[in-house]
Design an enzyme around this catalytic site. Structure first.
Site, PDB file in Angstrom:
ATOM      1  N   TYR A  69      46.761  53.655  52.298  1.00  0.00           N
ATOM      2  CA  TYR A  69      47.360  52.344  52.040  1.00  0.00           C
ATOM      3  C   TYR A  69      48.612  52.196  52.908  1.00  0.00           C
ATOM      4  O   TYR A  69      49.689  52.683  52.581  1.00  0.00           O
ATOM      5  CB  TYR A  69      47.712  52.164  50.558  1.00  0.00           C
ATOM      6  N   PRO A 215      39.921  44.069  38.980  1.00  0.00           N
ATOM      7  CA  PRO A 215      39.535  43.678  37.622  1.00  0.00           C
ATOM      8  C   PRO A 215      39.080  42.235  37.471  1.00  0.00           C
ATOM      9  O   PRO A 215      38.477  41.880  36.464  1.00  0.00           O
ATOM     10  CB  PRO A 215      40.814  43.919  36.809  1.00  0.00           C
ATOM     11  N   LEU A 216      39.330  41.411  38.484  1.00  0.00           N
ATOM     12  CA  LEU A 216      38.824  40.033  38.393  1.00  0.00           C
ATOM     13  C   LEU A 216      37.754  39.808  39.462  1.00  0.00           C
ATOM     14  O   LEU A 216      37.606  38.723  40.021  1.00  0.00           O
ATOM     15  CB  LEU A 216      39.962  39.018  38.515  1.00  0.00           C
ATOM     16  N   GLY A 217      36.993  40.843  39.751  1.00  0.00           N
ATOM     17  CA  GLY A 217      35.887  40.688  40.690  1.00  0.00           C
ATOM     18  C   GLY A 217      36.366  40.417  42.099  1.00  0.00           C
ATOM     19  O   GLY A 217      35.747  39.669  42.835  1.00  0.00           O
TER      20      GLY A 217
HETATM   21  N1  LIG Z   1      39.246  53.151  45.167  1.00  0.00           N
HETATM   22  C1  LIG Z   1      39.121  52.118  45.964  1.00  0.00           C
HETATM   23  O1  LIG Z   1      38.319  52.095  46.884  1.00  0.00           O
HETATM   24  C2  LIG Z   1      40.005  50.929  45.742  1.00  0.00           C
HETATM   25  C3  LIG Z   1      39.734  49.709  46.383  1.00  0.00           C
HETATM   26  C4  LIG Z   1      40.580  48.638  46.131  1.00  0.00           C
HETATM   27  C5  LIG Z   1      41.655  48.801  45.283  1.00  0.00           C
HETATM   28  N2  LIG Z   1      41.908  50.003  44.694  1.00  0.00           N
HETATM   29  C6  LIG Z   1      43.043  50.208  43.766  1.00  0.00           C
HETATM   30  O2  LIG Z   1      42.910  49.272  42.738  1.00  0.00           O
HETATM   31  C7  LIG Z   1      44.093  48.470  42.663  1.00  0.00           C
HETATM   32  C8  LIG Z   1      43.690  47.068  42.245  1.00  0.00           C
HETATM   33  O3  LIG Z   1      42.814  46.504  43.197  1.00  0.00           O
HETATM   34  P1  LIG Z   1      43.184  45.231  44.059  1.00  0.00           P
HETATM   35  O4  LIG Z   1      44.657  45.251  44.311  1.00  0.00           O
HETATM   36  O5  LIG Z   1      42.274  45.181  45.202  1.00  0.00           O
HETATM   37  O6  LIG Z   1      42.685  44.076  43.195  1.00  0.00           O
HETATM   38  P2  LIG Z   1      43.231  43.230  42.013  1.00  0.00           P
HETATM   39  O7  LIG Z   1      44.183  44.015  41.246  1.00  0.00           O
HETATM   40  O8  LIG Z   1      42.054  42.711  41.331  1.00  0.00           O
HETATM   41  O9  LIG Z   1      43.894  41.982  42.745  1.00  0.00           O
HETATM   42  C9  LIG Z   1      44.975  42.039  43.553  1.00  0.00           C
HETATM   43  C10 LIG Z   1      45.171  40.652  44.140  1.00  0.00           C
HETATM   44  O10 LIG Z   1      45.377  39.734  43.101  1.00  0.00           O
HETATM   45  C11 LIG Z   1      46.679  39.166  43.205  1.00  0.00           C
HETATM   46  N3  LIG Z   1      47.263  39.170  41.866  1.00  0.00           N
HETATM   47  C12 LIG Z   1      47.568  40.250  41.095  1.00  0.00           C
HETATM   48  N4  LIG Z   1      48.085  39.862  39.935  1.00  0.00           N
HETATM   49  C13 LIG Z   1      48.106  38.502  39.955  1.00  0.00           C
HETATM   50  C14 LIG Z   1      48.535  37.529  39.035  1.00  0.00           C
HETATM   51  N5  LIG Z   1      49.027  37.856  37.842  1.00  0.00           N
HETATM   52  N6  LIG Z   1      48.415  36.228  39.395  1.00  0.00           N
HETATM   53  C15 LIG Z   1      47.916  35.876  40.579  1.00  0.00           C
HETATM   54  N7  LIG Z   1      47.476  36.761  41.497  1.00  0.00           N
HETATM   55  C16 LIG Z   1      47.577  38.070  41.190  1.00  0.00           C
HETATM   56  C17 LIG Z   1      47.462  40.024  44.167  1.00  0.00           C
HETATM   57  O11 LIG Z   1      48.369  39.235  44.934  1.00  0.00           O
HETATM   58  P3  LIG Z   1      49.962  39.348  44.742  1.00  0.00           P
HETATM   59  O12 LIG Z   1      50.383  40.610  45.449  1.00  0.00           O
HETATM   60  O13 LIG Z   1      50.448  38.120  45.377  1.00  0.00           O
HETATM   61  O14 LIG Z   1      50.225  39.404  43.284  1.00  0.00           O
HETATM   62  C18 LIG Z   1      46.364  40.579  45.048  1.00  0.00           C
HETATM   63  O15 LIG Z   1      46.061  39.706  46.094  1.00  0.00           O
HETATM   64  C19 LIG Z   1      44.717  48.577  44.062  1.00  0.00           C
HETATM   65  O16 LIG Z   1      46.083  48.273  44.056  1.00  0.00           O
HETATM   66  C20 LIG Z   1      44.408  50.016  44.402  1.00  0.00           C
HETATM   67  O17 LIG Z   1      45.362  50.867  43.802  1.00  0.00           O
HETATM   68  C21 LIG Z   1      41.085  51.049  44.912  1.00  0.00           C
END
Ligand SMILES: NC(=O)c1ccc[n+]([C@@H]2O[C@H](COP(=O)([O-])OP(=O)(O)OC[C@H]3O[C@@H](n4cnc5c(N)ncnc54)[C@H](OP(=O)(O)O)[C@@H]3O)[C@@H](O)[C@H]2O)c1
Length: 295
Positions: A69, A215-217
């Protein structure tokens, strides 16, 4: 519910990983504290540091990250914001999937690379041992057993406390467990993205934590069912999606990611949203095509 409240991650209850690490069930994913495309430094470093510190104030005690990351940026910012770490904080990092450029991924889970990647994570996180070290993804060019054996050896050397997996099938988990105890699995999973349903069940049966990402697809538009439940409970769709995950199984430990304090506070407040069975069932009945088959 959508307004900021002082509900903390402690309201989500706890899960124990590997028999000795007990954390609150709502964690934090630190992938979003980097620059756009999970590449380079963040545009607003102060906001990223503040988000990490606010997570701790809100009783989040599991932070997920990875060497890739940034690369390196997320781990460096975690150390800059939080070192010396508060007692009980568990940092789960990963190796084996590199980031050669913005929005690009390259597999590299050879034993040699994993040993080097771990050394880098120890240095950046300023730790002698990583509590949870996850194989980021199996590498088709490397025997899966060889990757897991490498992590088992690093665990024997005392550099890893617990080994974990990410982006795996149930068969991978079973094969890995013949080599070393596996304490958690991290796959993409949500109410709208259920391809890992049977792995969640397997984890629940075997006391293995399951960390759903996206978590939101993964930013796909929230559908009518979740909008309806959200308006009924004066919550946001993301809060409802997190509450669905928390109710789905006691081993589930969501790690929503954000680089904004306001979004973090909103997400952590979902720990206090107890979905009634009828609302949970309504969302569970939503049937989407598998994400891997969507356009
Ligand atoms: N193992 C793997 O291959 C893998 C792949 C992906 C992710 N991950 C891990 O999983 C975690 C979560 O995944 P993710 O970050 O991809 O997806 P997510 O948590 O579903 O979504 C993150 C996105 O949603 C926005 N967001 C978050 N909270 C919000 C809210 N309350 N209101 C509006 N927008 C919101 C964020 O933008 P803002 O920054 O503007 O809030 C960001 O663009 C990552 O941080 C990482 O640690 C692991």
């Amino acid at each position: 519910m959508s307004e900021t409240q002082t509900i903390t991650a402690a309201a989500s209850g706890t899960v124990t990983l590997g028999g000795d690490l007990t954390v609150n069930r709502l964690g934090y994913g630190a992938m979003r504290v980097t620059g756009p495309g999970i590449w380079g430094p963040p545009p607003n470093k102060a906001a990223s540091l503040a988000t990490l510190r606010r997570a701790i104030e809100l009783d989040v005690n599991l932070i997920d990250t990875a060497d890739s990351y940034g690369p390196a940026v997320s781990e460096e910012l975690i150390a800059e914001a939080l070192y010396p770490y508060p007692a009980g904080l568990v940092i789960a990092t990963k190796g084996g999937w590199e980031r050669p450029g913005p929005n690009q991924w390259t597999h590299n889970a050879s034993p040699k690379h994993l040993a080097q990647a771990l050394e880098g994570s120890l240095k950046r996180l300023r730790l002698d041992r990583i509590d949870i070290y996850q194989l980021h993804a199996p590498d088709n060019a490397v025997s899966f057993e060889a990757s897991v054996e490498a992590l088992a050896t690093l665990r024997e050397q005392g550099k890893i406390r617990h080994v974990a997996l990410s982006n795996v099938t149930r068969e991978h988990v079973e094969r890995a467990r013949r080599i070393v105890p596996i304490v958690s699995v991290q796959n993409r999973y949500s109410f709208a993205d259920r391809e890992s349903d049977f792995i969640v069940d397997y984890c629940a049966e075997n006391s293995i934590a399951f960390m759903p990402w996206a978590p939101l697809g993964q930013g796909r538009k929230a559908d009518v069912a979740i909008e309806k439940v959200a308006s009924e409970f004066k919550a946001t769709p993301l809060q409802v999606a997190l509450a669905w995950l928390l109710k789905r199984a006691k081993v589930i430990l969501p790690i929503p990611g954000t680089s904004s304090v306001a979004h973090l506070e909103e997400n952590v407040a979902a720990a206090g949203l107890e979905l009634p069975q009828a609302a949970y069932d309504e969302l569970s009945a939503v049937s989407h095509p598998p994400a891997s088959l969507r356009g």
